[in-house]
Design a protein around this motif. Structure first.
Motif, PDB file in Angstrom:
ATOM      1  N   ARG A 176      58.770  63.391  51.523  1.00 30.41           N
ATOM      2  CA  ARG A 176      60.021  62.665  51.351  1.00 30.41           C
ATOM      3  C   ARG A 176      60.224  62.304  49.880  1.00 30.41           C
ATOM      4  O   ARG A 176      60.293  61.151  49.499  1.00 30.41           O
ATOM      5  N   SER A 177      60.308  63.320  49.095  1.00 27.98           N
ATOM      6  CA  SER A 177      60.586  63.182  47.674  1.00 27.98           C
ATOM      7  C   SER A 177      61.746  64.130  47.390  1.00 27.98           C
ATOM      8  O   SER A 177      61.606  65.344  47.519  1.00 27.98           O
ATOM      9  N   TYR A 178      62.887  63.571  47.034  1.00 27.73           N
ATOM     10  CA  TYR A 178      64.090  64.378  46.923  1.00 27.73           C
ATOM     11  C   TYR A 178      64.491  64.581  45.471  1.00 27.73           C
ATOM     12  O   TYR A 178      64.279  63.731  44.626  1.00 27.73           O
ATOM     13  N   SER A 179      65.107  65.706  45.225  1.00 32.10           N
ATOM     14  CA  SER A 179      65.593  66.040  43.897  1.00 32.10           C
ATOM     15  C   SER A 179      67.102  65.839  43.853  1.00 32.10           C
ATOM     16  O   SER A 179      67.787  65.998  44.856  1.00 32.10           O
TER      17      SER A 179
END
Length: 95
Positions: free
Chosen positions: A49-52
């Motif tokens: 859950r690491s968004y760009s």
């Protein structure tokens, strides 16, 4: 009363389909051969859950949409996702 509601619903659906049709974008064809086996992809799959903030490319978008519900046999309308009786009750819309 019911016929007025049906007419309004028809007009809403018709007009929205016209707007959607006027905004179509041709996507590149999906890749049908990957660099990794299905088994390897499944074993390496993790939720992250690491968004760009970077937008997806048209190639990435095309691949995701095809994987979710792409047509695999145009003559019979079969898709990548299974459906009882080939009814395919789910459509994917992108806004």
């Amino acid at each position: 009363m019911l016929s007025k509601i049906a007419l309004k619903l028809f007009l809403i659906l018709f007009l929205s389909s016209q707007v959607l049709a006027s905004n179509l974008i041709d996507l590149p064809p999906p890749k049908l051969k990957g660099e990794m086996s299905l088994e390897e992809a499944l074993s390496l799959r993790r939720s992250i859950r690491s968004y760009s903030k970077e937008a997806l490319s048209l190639e990435e978008l095309s691949q995701l949409l095809w994987a979710g519900s792409g047509v695999t046999e145009p003559r019979r309308g079969f898709r990548t996702a299974p459906s009882a009786g080939a009814l395919y009750p789910i459509d994917i819309y992108l806004f």
